[in-house]
Enzyme design. Sequence first.
Site, PDB file in Angstrom:
ATOM      1  N   SER A 161     -52.833  26.310 -22.340  1.00 51.37           N
ATOM      2  CA  SER A 161     -53.233  27.367 -23.279  1.00 51.37           C
ATOM      3  C   SER A 161     -52.937  27.024 -24.733  1.00 51.37           C
ATOM      4  O   SER A 161     -53.443  27.697 -25.641  1.00 51.37           O
ATOM      5  CB  SER A 161     -52.519  28.673 -22.913  1.00 51.37           C
ATOM      6  OG  SER A 161     -52.979  29.143 -21.663  1.00 51.37           O
ATOM      7  N   GLU A 168     -21.429 -30.074 -50.155  1.00 52.91           N
ATOM      8  CA  GLU A 168     -22.139 -30.546 -48.973  1.00 52.91           C
ATOM      9  C   GLU A 168     -22.761 -31.938 -49.108  1.00 52.91           C
ATOM     10  O   GLU A 168     -22.878 -32.660 -48.117  1.00 52.91           O
ATOM     11  CB  GLU A 168     -23.238 -29.529 -48.605  1.00 52.91           C
ATOM     12  CG  GLU A 168     -22.723 -28.164 -48.202  1.00 52.91           C
ATOM     13  CD  GLU A 168     -21.920 -28.191 -46.911  1.00 52.91           C
ATOM     14  OE1 GLU A 168     -22.248 -28.991 -46.004  1.00 52.91           O
ATOM     15  OE2 GLU A 168     -20.944 -27.413 -46.813  1.00 52.91           O
TER      16      GLU A 168
END
Length: 620
Positions: free
Chosen positions: A374, A99
């Site tokens: 309940s 690069e």
Amino acid sequence: MIGIHVEARRKLLKGAYIAFDLAVLVSVMLLAGLFYVHVYGQHTVSRHPEKLVLQESGVVMASDGTVLRKIPLPGSGYRKLATLEEMPKRLVDTFLAVEDRRFYRHQGLDYQGIARALLNNTLHMRVSEGGSSITQQLARNLYLNRKQTLLRKLNEASIALALEKRLSKHDILEMYLNQIYMGEGQYGVKAAAEHYFGVTNLKELDVAQIASLAAIPKGPSIYHPGDDAGLSVERRNLVLGIMREQGLITQEEMAAAQRKEYRPPERAMERRIGASYIDAALEEASRLTGKSQTELLTGGYTIVTGMNASVQQALEETFSNPDLFPPDGKDQQVEAAMAIIDHRTGEIAALTGGRNPVRGGLNRATVDARQPGSAFKPIIDYGPALESGRFTPESLLPDRKASYGSYAPENLNGVYRGQVTMRTALQQSMNAPAVWLLSQVGISQATAFAAKLGIDLPKEDRNLSIALGGLHAGISPLKMAQAYSVFASGGVFREAHMVRRIQDSKGNVVYEYVPRERQAISPQTAERMTGMLRNVVTEGTGKKARLGRPVAGKTGTTQLDLPGVSRKANRDLWFVGYTSEWTAAVWMGFDRTDHNNYMTEGSGKAAALFAAVMRKAYKE
């Protein structure tokens, strides 16, 4: 003749003036350009310091190490950071050779590379080379787009120069190798090495793998190792040639690497389960660490949860069966939520906030919004009564109509037996004995008992209607499971939690759950309650929750109670129960219950869903 000479002289002077003006204009433009290049980059880098701190993906894991999510970074993909020292020298040198060979000899702009690119582009009559240095590539990736315009290139050069002034070569190269896009949603060499080769320690990369990684940036979509066209092999071999040319490898190493075939790693696939669980775990992790969820997701943290992946899978597969749910309403789907706790540890084994949960969606398992009916009786009526020492499961309770000021509860079937044992009252879910029991124990003592189980009731709930689960704000399935888990564990309270451990990007433990437990209620109360709740499942309202092993639990139903709607219309259906390992709470209902959206089935449907999930979890 004289006139001709005068005219020629006039034209010559005019041309000189024009040339001078042009020279001045060009000089001004050059100076302006130099000023722009100097100022723009410095200003851009100074204005966005956050760009120089790379984000790193977070990971959420189940208790067995199963990866649940690799969190993608906002607007991009997956990144894992590595220091330059963690990277093998050969990898770093290869990227430099491919690069930017003059990286350490330029100050951000490789003028030789730029000149070569201009020449080659001119010869080929197209843009075939970019000539960008590593610093320029980093500048572009951090701050700019990829449009090939003169202004963008000028900005790129300006930022590159600014970066070189602000950062060391070491830091620029390290940032580049962590930031560069490597295809298939991977950013940086560490993420790419893990993704393509299954290598987490970069120093274990071989020559072929290093060359393959260095080959990618030229064209991430076509040169990554997983491509099908074979272009990555050609590019890899070209890089191997560069490595040999630069003396990074021997001829023998190059030949061996060129012969090597790529085989993708047998990486464990993410199990795309637990959307609601992950949301709740991230909220918990944020609360525990004081860090925002964004920090956790982009700071490279690994969050290990207590999720039992098999149980979570069983839960979600069961919830995908529409036959297990009541019919949908006119304009809404009936919803459901469930939380499962391993009461031996307090870890939440599985959780879902809906039938089709999505990340960021409504988590019905954790929101205190539903009336428990309940199912609340063991928590507020029977548990406090047993704990008081004044009552046992065989104590006789009155089962007759009674008024408590303006409050006059009724049994749902309108039948009263005069007198029943506590065991029978709970088994058949009678209302009258439950309210009487709460009136005898006292609201203060009862709410104090509920608090020991993890349920703190506000002052608005200091009335007898809580005996039947009539709560001001409602409650979540998770809190109901937490409360029942105390009965299941012999009266010991272990806080329900999801997060087991949190590690930072370096593997340092920043949080670890420390088991803390307390004897919340007496073992005798827990044992007696478990006996009564098993009766509910074997002989009472919870028969549909039966399994091939002992189950204790309680159903709960809240009626719709709207004018013009059948008395059989229900708003909420519950079942909360436990086996020897897990405590779970199931809720069913509509997000918005009204004349068009209600259920006519009873709480047996919730009990049946509990059983279906548990059978699959136990693989019965």
